[in-house]
Scaffold this motif. Structure first.
Motif, PDB file in Angstrom:
ATOM      1  N   LEU B 196       0.836  -1.208   0.000  1.00 19.88           N
ATOM      2  CA  LEU B 196       0.000   0.000   0.000  1.00 19.88           C
ATOM      3  C   LEU B 196       0.867   1.253   0.000  1.00 19.88           C
ATOM      4  CD1 LEU B 196      -2.945  -0.700   2.468  1.00 19.88           C
ATOM      5  CD2 LEU B 196      -3.057  -0.244   0.006  1.00 19.88           C
ATOM      6  N   ARG B 199       2.334   1.740  -3.293  1.00 18.55           N
ATOM      7  CA  ARG B 199       1.302   2.222  -4.210  1.00 18.55           C
ATOM      8  C   ARG B 199       1.129   3.729  -4.036  1.00 18.55           C
ATOM      9  NH1 ARG B 199      -4.446  -0.461  -3.622  1.00 18.55           N
ATOM     10  NH2 ARG B 199      -3.491  -2.321  -4.475  1.00 18.55           N
TER      11      ARG B 199
ATOM     12  N   ASP C  87      -2.554 -12.920   6.314  1.00 15.80           N
ATOM     13  CA  ASP C  87      -1.698 -12.063   5.508  1.00 15.80           C
ATOM     14  C   ASP C  87      -1.803 -12.347   4.006  1.00 15.80           C
ATOM     15  OD1 ASP C  87      -1.020 -11.373   8.023  1.00 15.80           O
ATOM     16  OD2 ASP C  87       1.148 -11.337   7.675  1.00 15.80           O
ATOM     17  N   VAL C  90      -4.952 -11.003   2.589  1.00 19.11           N
ATOM     18  CA  VAL C  90      -4.891  -9.544   2.525  1.00 19.11           C
ATOM     19  C   VAL C  90      -4.080  -9.111   1.310  1.00 19.11           C
ATOM     20  CG1 VAL C  90      -4.045  -7.464   3.679  1.00 19.11           C
ATOM     21  CG2 VAL C  90      -5.164  -9.246   5.017  1.00 19.11           C
ATOM     22  N   LEU C  91      -2.916  -9.769   1.126  1.00 15.03           N
ATOM     23  CA  LEU C  91      -2.080  -9.451  -0.028  1.00 15.03           C
ATOM     24  C   LEU C  91      -2.856  -9.619  -1.325  1.00 15.03           C
ATOM     25  CD1 LEU C  91       1.451 -10.966   0.603  1.00 15.03           C
ATOM     26  CD2 LEU C  91       0.924  -8.656  -0.182  1.00 15.03           C
ATOM     27  N   ILE C  94      -5.206  -6.764  -1.731  1.00 17.69           N
ATOM     28  CA  ILE C  94      -4.537  -5.528  -2.132  1.00 17.69           C
ATOM     29  C   ILE C  94      -4.178  -5.593  -3.612  1.00 17.69           C
ATOM     30  CG2 ILE C  94      -2.474  -4.098  -1.782  1.00 17.69           C
ATOM     31  CD1 ILE C  94      -4.438  -3.935   0.521  1.00 17.69           C
ATOM     32  N   GLU C  95      -3.650  -6.756  -4.018  1.00 12.11           N
ATOM     33  CA  GLU C  95      -3.323  -6.953  -5.428  1.00 12.11           C
ATOM     34  C   GLU C  95      -4.563  -6.766  -6.300  1.00 12.11           C
ATOM     35  OE1 GLU C  95      -0.269  -8.337  -7.150  1.00 12.11           O
ATOM     36  OE2 GLU C  95       0.355  -7.035  -5.514  1.00 12.11           O
ATOM     37  N   GLY C  97      -6.944  -4.841  -5.773  1.00  9.47           N
ATOM     38  CA  GLY C  97      -7.425  -3.473  -5.855  1.00  9.47           C
ATOM     39  C   GLY C  97      -8.053  -2.904  -4.598  1.00  9.47           C
ATOM     40  N   ALA C  98      -7.986  -3.662  -3.503  1.00  4.15           N
ATOM     41  CA  ALA C  98      -8.511  -3.089  -2.263  1.00  4.15           C
ATOM     42  C   ALA C  98      -7.658  -1.872  -1.888  1.00  4.15           C
ATOM     43  CB  ALA C  98      -8.472  -4.122  -1.140  1.00  4.15           C
ATOM     44  N   LYS C  99      -8.315  -0.855  -1.359  1.00 11.46           N
ATOM     45  CA  LYS C  99      -7.600   0.392  -1.087  1.00 11.46           C
ATOM     46  C   LYS C  99      -6.797   0.333   0.204  1.00 11.46           C
ATOM     47  CE  LYS C  99      -8.826   3.148  -4.542  1.00 11.46           C
ATOM     48  NZ  LYS C  99      -9.159   2.030  -5.477  1.00 11.46           N
ATOM     49  N   ASP C 100      -7.277  -0.478   1.146  1.00 10.55           N
ATOM     50  CA  ASP C 100      -6.569  -0.586   2.428  1.00 10.55           C
ATOM     51  C   ASP C 100      -7.180  -1.757   3.167  1.00 10.55           C
ATOM     52  OD1 ASP C 100      -4.980  -0.088   4.696  1.00 10.55           O
ATOM     53  OD2 ASP C 100      -5.167   2.075   4.464  1.00 10.55           O
ATOM     54  N   PHE C 101      -6.714  -2.007   4.369  1.00 14.45           N
ATOM     55  CA  PHE C 101      -7.310  -3.087   5.150  1.00 14.45           C
ATOM     56  C   PHE C 101      -7.282  -2.740   6.627  1.00 14.45           C
ATOM     57  CE2 PHE C 101      -3.314  -4.837   6.724  1.00 14.45           C
ATOM     58  CZ  PHE C 101      -2.405  -4.343   5.788  1.00 14.45           C
ATOM     59  N   VAL C 103      -7.427  -4.536  10.457  1.00 13.08           N
ATOM     60  CA  VAL C 103      -7.219  -5.826  11.104  1.00 13.08           C
ATOM     61  C   VAL C 103      -7.973  -5.850  12.425  1.00 13.08           C
ATOM     62  CG1 VAL C 103      -5.505  -7.416  12.016  1.00 13.08           C
ATOM     63  CG2 VAL C 103      -4.948  -6.016  10.028  1.00 13.08           C
ATOM     64  N   ILE C 114      -8.427   5.298   8.451  1.00 15.48           N
ATOM     65  CA  ILE C 114      -8.274   4.579   7.189  1.00 15.48           C
ATOM     66  C   ILE C 114      -9.340   5.020   6.194  1.00 15.48           C
ATOM     67  CG2 ILE C 114      -8.573   2.291   6.162  1.00 15.48           C
ATOM     68  CD1 ILE C 114      -6.926   1.200   8.519  1.00 15.48           C
ATOM     69  N   ARG C 117      -8.475   8.353   4.797  1.00 15.15           N
ATOM     70  CA  ARG C 117      -7.362   8.327   3.873  1.00 15.15           C
ATOM     71  C   ARG C 117      -7.794   7.829   2.501  1.00 15.15           C
ATOM     72  NH1 ARG C 117      -2.941   5.835   1.641  1.00 15.15           N
ATOM     73  NH2 ARG C 117      -3.706   3.715   1.933  1.00 15.15           N
TER      74      ARG C 117
END
Lengths: 142, 656, 122
Positions: B196, B199, C87, C90-91, C94-95, C97-101, C103, C114, C117
């Motif tokens: 992130l 990115r 993990d 989550v990866l 993100i790959e 196209g998720a903007k964030d995560f 936990v 978050i 942002r």
């Protein structure tokens, strides 16, 4: 009512109080080094984080003969010359209202008492650190 | 010609010039028409240009040339209009950026944008509308280029680093820098978190590479610190803000940034000292040798080669001694630093007293530790002042001489005036109750002269007028003694007076003689020790009250250091261990239980009320953590002398 | 206009908790889904500004639902909600196209940070 965190300790059989703000650290069992010519009221010196500080035998300075000594020492803040005080016994830390201190009894000639208050019906003498310094100065000025 | 050897010099000097430029611009801003300041600015820029061109640093040379041209224009017009200051400061920042690039072995950043914005140097007078136009342009440019930038105050390094590196007019030039992002400990899914962050970085410029790189992050490689190289036209501040918004980011740093911060904090420290480069080279050499030695020691230890180990230890000791010596050297400053004001003082004093006094300064280039030098300033002025006031009658010479004498430096203040009369001083001391008649009689000539250092005597006007020096001599003596030195006076009526101060070069680290007294370790500064003696106990004579021994045909008093320190005395064996010291020019033996050897030690100051104890001058911590106090025998002996009314410095022979 | 949020989570407890956080922040929770299968269609219907997507859900996982949403709207703003130890998922998200995560367990302030942002709103 403004409460002040206060360290309660004994000199002989009397209870004394010292505002926590004046305390830099309470150290357990420091190695006390011999100081030549210190004569009684300075019990020695400690290496406190590289500073060589005098440990003041407070019962001896204030005339409490034969009292025991707590193995811990109270190091005052730099405002009070970082003196390390040896006392008869360190008890606990309490909250005291120091806004209404009574004057110390007139009899206490050599005492270093800033004022008197009570905690659970017991009299607490507030230690006057400046007076401790005065008396030390006087003691060694001869 | 190989220019690389001049790089270091170029950078340090150019940074100095840039510092000056900054200061001068700010000064000029207060007083825009100050021609001298404009000239000075021009010269600074000119110097940079010359050096940069010689070094072949093209952008730096061109930029400084442009600044020089511009300033030349102001020299002609005689004034700088307000809006140009921002532009100038931007230019200076850009110069600094160029130096950063060069020092970081990177190509110089582009300066075209900055140069484009300043098409013509001003040549017209201030009241010319074209000049105002130009000024407006410059203002507009500066504002457009750097929102909120360019409020330069020289002191605040933090502000500067927050705005760097790409502020001012150069802000839209893409700039390469390295970002370090630390994640909070135990950040969950750290690889995803780093992806992130990358990115985000990729969205703010060209992400060149990173460590760990995308591929390994995609494999799920955990990562607590991300390093990325980015080319961007955004400011660091901007990027940092964006990154800090990301959850789990603990810290964001920029490599250049840190360097700048360090530089400015060292500026704030202020107290710099110029160290000769050959001295620095010695440091490097010695450190190199020490490193080699360390490997040899390791190897010797591994092979249990005792010969090699012993030899290497000896060699290491020698290297450390050398290094210590050179480190102390680097702290030395010439005495001239404090004698510089003496001519003016002597001139004023002699004019006031209508005397004709010549001041001679000899050997004042001798180096002395800066701490000693600072403490010495007042005593030296006192002595010179007294020489003019009381030593010289109508006309004469005051001479200040300095020279090395082994481990000490001698500083002497002499006059060729009327001199002092020991007899008069003796009489005065008795009249004022400082001494008994018998004590006064027993005083040697030197001791009698030293009476001027007694505070009681110093205020006596008559003594001062006719034979004495009184004023402040107690202060002088105290200062000299505090520095671990000694003060001696020689004088005779009509033959002038000579004050001699023997001082250590350095006081931070001193040589100590360690002795044992009553089971305790005691340290005595070696400057206080004349000799160490092991006397057959049978040679000690005298009574229990006053013991003496003979040395070089002289009778010397023997005192017990144990007793002086309030420590129990051990019965002496066949040998009596004696430290020979001196008090007021007379030798005195101090009996100790044992010698423990010499040591070099860092002196620690001692806290209240230890500092009030007579004779305690400091403390040092031994290898095993033991705190050992350093005693100065002199005040101990003086105190003893005062307490012990029967005692006279002359010993029993003076009594008879 | 208040931020329009859609919550996808199979646990009512989590949905309610997130909902409370969002409502307190002044956001408008416009849709809720309790599995990954219902989410993509609901997204197209409501067009929320933000989706919070649990990763492990019955029928269709959060990552699959995310991929479908991203396929239909490349600008979709999806924040994954995961538990510790996910993990690799989550990866993947993100790959994809998720903007964030976020936990679990999470803190209210953290969630809001978050959201701010990724949506660029304060």
């Amino acid at each position: 009512m403004a409460m002040t965190l206060t360290l309660i300790f004994t000199l002989g059989n009397e209870l004394y109080g010292l505002e926590i703000d004046a305390v830099q650290e309470i150290i357990e069992n420091p190695v006390v080094h011999h100081v030549p010519r210190a004569e009684g009221v300075v019990g020695g010196a400690i290496n406190f984080h590289g500073q060589i500080l005098a440990t003041v035998d407070l019962p001896a300075l204030l005339g409490f003969s034969g009292a025991p000594r707590d193995p811990r020492q109270v190091v005052l803040t730099a405002k009070f010359k970082s003196l390390a005080l040896s006392v008869s016994g360190i008890q606990r830390i309490v909250e005291l209202d120091l806004s209404a201190l009574r004057p110390p009894p007139a009899s206490a000639q050599k005492s270093a008492i800033r004022g008197v208050t009570t905690l659970d019906q017991t009299t607490i003498n507030l230690l006057d650190c400046n007076e401790v310094i005065n008396q030390l100065e006087h003691f060694y000025a001869q | 010609m190989d220019m690389s050897q001049y790089r270091g010099l170029f950078f340090s000097e150019t940074r100095e010039h840039i510092n000056n430029l900054n200061k001068l611009v700010v000064t000029l801003e207060q007083e825009p028409g100050h021609r001298e300041t404009i000239n000075a600015l021009f010269r600074e820029a000119h110097s940079i240009k010359g050096m940069a061109a010689t070094m072949g640093f093209d952008h730096t040379a061109r930029l400084s040339h442009r600044l020089e041209d511009m300033l030349d224009g102001f020299r002609a017009s005689g004034e700088v209009s307000a809006p140009v200051f921002d532009y100038l400061l931007d230019g200076i920042d850009l110069l600094e950026g160029l130096l950063d690039d060069l020092q970081g072995n990177q190509p110089e950043r582009s300066i075209d944008a900055f140069l484009r914005k300043q098409p013509q140097p001003p040549t017209q007078k201030v009241d010319d509308p074209a000049e105002e136009n130009l000024a407006d342009n410059a203002l507009a440019v500066a504002n457009a280029g750097a929102p909120g930038a360019v409020s330069i105050t020289i002191e605040t390094g933090d502000d500067k680093s927050a705005e760097s590196p790409v502020r001012g007019a150069a802000a839209e030039e893409p700039d390469l820098f390295q970002v370090l992002v630390d994640l909070l400990e135990d950040t969950p899914a750290s690889a995803a978190r780093c992806l992130l962050i990358l990115r985000e970085l990729a969205g703010s410029g060209e992400l060149i590479t990173s460590k760990p790189d995308m591929a390994s992050l995609r494999q799920g490689e955990p990562c607590e610190r991300l390093q990325a190289w980015l080319r961007t036209s955004l400011t660091k501040q901007h990027i940092e803000e964006a990154l800090r918004k990301i959850s789990g980011v603990a810290n964001v740093r920029f490599i250049d940034d840190r360097r700048q911060r360090e530089r400015s904090s060292s500026d704030e420290a202020g107290r710099t000292v110029r160290v000769r480069t050959d001295l620095l080279d010695q440091f490097v050499n010695l450190t190199g040798e020490l490193i080699t030695r360390r490997y040899m020691l390791h190897s010797a230890a591994r092979h249990q080669d005792w010969n090699e180990l012993t030899q290497s230890l000896t060699e290491t000791g020698r290297l450390i001694d050398d290094l210590h010596h050179h480190v102390l050297q680097s702290r030395l400053m010439p005495l001239e630093n404090i004698t510089g004001r003496l001519p003016r003082i002597v001139r004023d004093l002699s004019r006031k007293a209508d005397k004709k006094v010549t001041l001679r300064l000899i050997g004042v280039d001798v180096g002395i530790d800066r701490v000693v030098l600072e403490e010495l300033t007042d005593p030296l002025v006192h002595l010179v002042r007294n020489a003019v006031d009381h030593g010289i009658d109508k006309e004469g010479v005051v001479t200040v001489t300095a020279r090395r004498e082994r481990d000490l430096v001698l500083i002497e203040v002499a006059d060729d005036g009327r001199g002092m009369d020991p007899e008069l001083l003796r009489r005065k001391a008795v009249e004022q109750g400082l001494l008994t008649a018998r004590q006064a009689e027993g005083l040697s000539e030197h001791d009698a002269l030293m009476l001027v250092c007694q505070p009681g005597l110093s205020t006596a006007e008559e003594v001062t007028e006719t034979s004495g020096r009184g004023v402040g001599m107690d202060v002088v003596k105290a200062a000299v003694v505090n520095l671990g030195g000694t003060l001696a006076i020689t004088s005779a009526p009509n033959q002038g007076t000579r004050f001699q101060m023997h001082l250590p070069f350095s006081i931070a680290i001193i040589k100590l003689l360690m002795v044992s007294c009553g089971g305790h370790h005691i340290a005595i500064p070696i400057t206080r020790v004349q000799r160490m003696l092991d006397l057959p106990s049978g040679e000690i004579e005298g009574s229990a009250v006053q013991r003496v021994f003979r040395l070089d045909g002289e009778i010397v008093s023997l005192w017990s250091l144990n007793r002086a320190l309030g420590l129990p005395e051990e019965p002496a064996g066949e040998i009596t261990w004696v430290v020979l010291t001196e008090l007021m020019g007379r030798r005195i033996g101090l009996q100790v239980d044992r010698f423990l050897g010499h040591r070099e030690a860092f002196v620690k100051k001692i806290g209240f009320p230890l500092n009030l104890l007579t004779g305690l001058s400091g403390a040092t911590v031994e290898g095993d953590g033991r705190v050992v106090f350093i005693i100065d025998p002199q005040p101990l002996l003086e105190e003893r002398q005062l307490l012990d009314q029967d005692w006279t410095p002359g010993g029993p022979d003076a009594l008879s | 206009m208040a931020l329009r949020v859609m919550i996808v989570d199979d646990a009512l407890f989590m949905r309610n908790m997130l909902k409370e956080i969002f409502v307190r922040a002044g956001y408008n929770v416009v849709a809720e889904a309790e599995n990954g299968e219902a989410a993509p269609a609901l997204y197209l219907e409501k067009r929320p500004d933000l989706v919070t997507m649990d990763i492990v859900m019955p029928k269709k996982s959060g990552v699959e639902a995310l991929q479908e949403i991203m396929a239909s709207d490349p600008d979709a703003c999806v924040v994954m909600v995961s538990a510790l130890g996910q993990d690799s998922l989550v990866l993947e998200a993100i790959e994809a196209g998720a903007k964030d995560f976020i936990v679990k367990p999470f803190k209210e302030a953290n969630v809001i940070d978050i959201v701010r942002r990724v949506t660029g709103r304060s």
